[in-house]
Each structure stands twice: as structure tokens, then as C-alpha cells.
Design a protein around this motif. Structure first.
Motif, PDB file in Angstrom:
ATOM      1  N   ARG A 217     -49.682 -46.991  45.201  1.00 55.68           N
ATOM      2  CA  ARG A 217     -50.458 -46.741  43.976  1.00 55.68           C
ATOM      3  C   ARG A 217     -49.955 -45.439  43.370  1.00 55.68           C
ATOM      4  NH1 ARG A 217     -53.978 -46.692  48.108  1.00 55.68           N
ATOM      5  NH2 ARG A 217     -54.463 -44.576  47.462  1.00 55.68           N
ATOM      6  N   ILE A 218     -49.053 -45.539  42.411  1.00 56.34           N
ATOM      7  CA  ILE A 218     -48.386 -44.346  41.894  1.00 56.34           C
ATOM      8  C   ILE A 218     -48.715 -44.144  40.417  1.00 56.34           C
ATOM      9  CG2 ILE A 218     -46.153 -43.218  41.536  1.00 56.34           C
ATOM     10  CD1 ILE A 218     -45.098 -44.659  43.966  1.00 56.34           C
ATOM     11  N   GLY A 219     -49.226 -42.944  40.118  1.00 57.49           N
ATOM     12  CA  GLY A 219     -49.593 -42.612  38.743  1.00 57.49           C
ATOM     13  C   GLY A 219     -48.633 -41.622  38.122  1.00 57.49           C
ATOM     14  N   THR A 220     -48.992 -40.342  38.233  1.00 59.95           N
ATOM     15  CA  THR A 220     -48.328 -39.294  37.448  1.00 59.95           C
ATOM     16  C   THR A 220     -46.815 -39.194  37.645  1.00 59.95           C
ATOM     17  OG1 THR A 220     -49.025 -37.769  39.184  1.00 59.95           O
ATOM     18  CG2 THR A 220     -50.348 -37.824  37.195  1.00 59.95           C
ATOM     19  N   ALA A 221     -46.295 -39.535  38.797  1.00 58.57           N
ATOM     20  CA  ALA A 221     -44.839 -39.446  38.986  1.00 58.57           C
ATOM     21  C   ALA A 221     -44.117 -40.361  37.998  1.00 58.57           C
ATOM     22  CB  ALA A 221     -44.448 -39.809  40.424  1.00 58.57           C
ATOM     23  N   ILE A 222     -44.819 -41.380  37.510  1.00 57.30           N
ATOM     24  CA  ILE A 222     -44.228 -42.305  36.533  1.00 57.30           C
ATOM     25  C   ILE A 222     -44.774 -42.045  35.127  1.00 57.30           C
ATOM     26  CG2 ILE A 222     -44.091 -44.743  35.820  1.00 57.30           C
ATOM     27  CD1 ILE A 222     -44.099 -45.442  38.847  1.00 57.30           C
ATOM     28  N   THR A 223     -46.091 -41.949  35.010  1.00 54.66           N
ATOM     29  CA  THR A 223     -46.686 -41.861  33.664  1.00 54.66           C
ATOM     30  C   THR A 223     -46.567 -40.463  33.071  1.00 54.66           C
ATOM     31  OG1 THR A 223     -48.870 -41.274  34.543  1.00 54.66           O
ATOM     32  CG2 THR A 223     -48.412 -43.620  34.230  1.00 54.66           C
ATOM     33  N   GLY A 224     -46.336 -39.465  33.912  1.00 54.36           N
ATOM     34  CA  GLY A 224     -46.440 -38.082  33.453  1.00 54.36           C
ATOM     35  C   GLY A 224     -47.888 -37.638  33.566  1.00 54.36           C
TER      36      GLY A 224
END
Ligand code: PLP
Length: 230
Positions: A217-224
Motif C-alpha cells: 500500500r504505497i502513497g506518497t512515494a508515488i503521488t508526492g
């Protein structure tokens, strides 16, 4: 269907970097042929950003608040997306979430199991495990997993997938994920099909892959950086 529109600066580069990082960690763990599923956590981001992610190849998205996720999922209903609900869920919102979500990763009590089953729609369920000593954190204690699993196994419409956890802040993530893996193995003694492990976020996904995570479950590393909540 998707209007490219103005693109989010750096999004494609960050997505490429994370997918490469996942491939590398999978190779290192001897799992090149069995890499985890990437769920991009898009909470607080717009439907337009989710559309950009679809164009980059993302097929799984995660949200943690029904009041944001519901309208977003409705707006993006034509996109080839699977929606995962990963946040605290009130029982009175369970039925609404089950209308668009394919999976709920944050099942932490029997009353929520009952509420989700009442939606009468097929739903994948992960049991959230609290890996800290603080009962105030999300999830059930490790020794309560089996009882909750029994409740899911006997509920109609729900299919038990496995366990989910967030790494504690004050511990090496790899050690915490190793404990989660042990809990998963124990669960499989009573639920052989519940083989999935939802673990690993922006800062610790490589450690989660090393300990057998099947769903990241990956958020900020991709979305900024996330915008402020509405
Ligand atoms: C926000 C969130 C994530 C993603 O966190 P990042 O640090 O942005 O990768 C993962 N899991 C849950 C339950 C979340 O709420």
C-alpha cells in the motif's frame, strides 16, 4: 475516456522509480516470479490524479475515508480500477463502502464483519493486526486474530484473504513484518486460503517484500506530498 490534461510534475518518474524498487526487492527476496501487487494509496488526491495513474498502468488504488472515496470511485467508474479500502471503517458506512470496494484491508472487529456481510456483495477481507503494544493503535492484537478470522469465515459474501498491518514507528520494520509473517502462518492453519499479507508503505516496502508481503500500500512515494484534507 481519459483526458490527459495537465500532468502532475514527477508522477511518472516516481511511479517508475517505485516499480523498479519493487522489482529489485522482489529479485533480492527470490520472488522475481511472484512479485507483490501494488496498491497506490490515493487518499486526499483528486480523481484527475487517479486518471493519470491509470494511464501509467496502475490498476489497484487504496483509500482510507469513505466520504472521499465514494465520490471518487463514482467519478472513475469507467476506469479499469480495483478499489481497496485501507482505513478505519465505521460500521454504519460498511454497506456503502462495499458498493465500490473489492477489498477491505482494515477489518478489526466482529461487529464490522457483521456489517460488511449485510451488504450482501462479494468482498475480500484482510484482518488488520496491531503490531504495537498500544491498544489504541488500529487492528486486533495478534492473539485475537484467529477468533476474528472464524467470524469472517462463517460470514456470507466475505472471503478471508489474510492479514494486514502498519509497521510500528519505534521498531525496525523488518522485525515487525517478520512477526506479521508468523501470524499469517498461524492463521493459515485454520484458513489455508488466507495466504495474503498486506504490508509495506512508502518507507518500508522493501522490508515488507523481504518478509512475504503480497499486497503493498504505497502513497506518497508515488503521488508526492498529500494535499491537506478537504
Ligand atoms: C496512507 C496509508 C498508506 C500509504 O502511506 P504512504 O506512507 O504515503 O505510502 C498505507 N496504508 C494505510 C493504511 C494508509 O492509511
Amino acid at each position: 475516456m481519459s483526458d490527459a490534461g495537465p500532468t502532475t510534475p514527477g508522477l511518472a518518474e516516481r511511479y517508475a522509480a517505485v516499480t523498479e524498487g519493487i522489482a529489485e526487492a522482489s529479485r533480492a527476496a527470490g520472488r522475481a516470479d511472484d512479485p507483490p501487487t501494488l496498491i497506490v494509496v490515493t487518499k486526499f488526491h483528486s480523481a484527475a490524479l487517479v486518471r493519470e495513474l491509470v494511464q501509467l498502468g496502475v490498476r489497484h488504488v487504496g483509500e482510507n475515508r469513505h466520504q472521499d472515496a465514494g465520490p471518487k470511485a463514482a467519478e472513475l467508474a469507467g476506469e479499469p480500477l480495483t478499489w481497496h479500502f485501507v482505513g478505519q471503517l465505521q460500521s454504519n458506512k460498511a454497506k456503502a463502502v462495499a458498493q465500490y470496494a473489492s477489498a477491505v484491508h482494515s477489518v478489526d472487529r466482529a461487529s464490522l464483519v457483521t456489517a460488511l456481510a449485510k451488504a450482501q456483495t462479494p468482498l475480500e477481507v484482510f484482518i488488520e493486526v496491531n503490531l504495537t503494544d498500544d491498544p489504541g493503535r488500529g487492528g486486533v492484537a495478534p492473539d485475537a486474530v484467529d477468533a476474528l478470522a472464524e467470524a469472517v469465515l462463517t460470514a456470507e459474501h466475505l472471503s478471508l484473504q489474510g492479514v494486514m498491518a502498519v509497521a510500528p514507528l519505534d521498531e525496525e520494520p523488518r522485525a515487525a513484518f517478520a512477526r506479521l509473517r508468523g501470524i499469517s502462518e498461524r492463521l493459515r492453519a485454520i484458513a489455508p486460503a488466507a495466504t495474503r499479507i498486506s504490508a509495506g508503505m512508502s518507507g518500508d516496502y522493501a522490508e515488507a517484500i523481504a518478509e512475504g508481503a503480497t499486497h503493498l500500500r504505497i502513497g506518497t512515494a508515488i503521488t508526492g506530498k498529500r494535499p491537506a484534507p478537504l
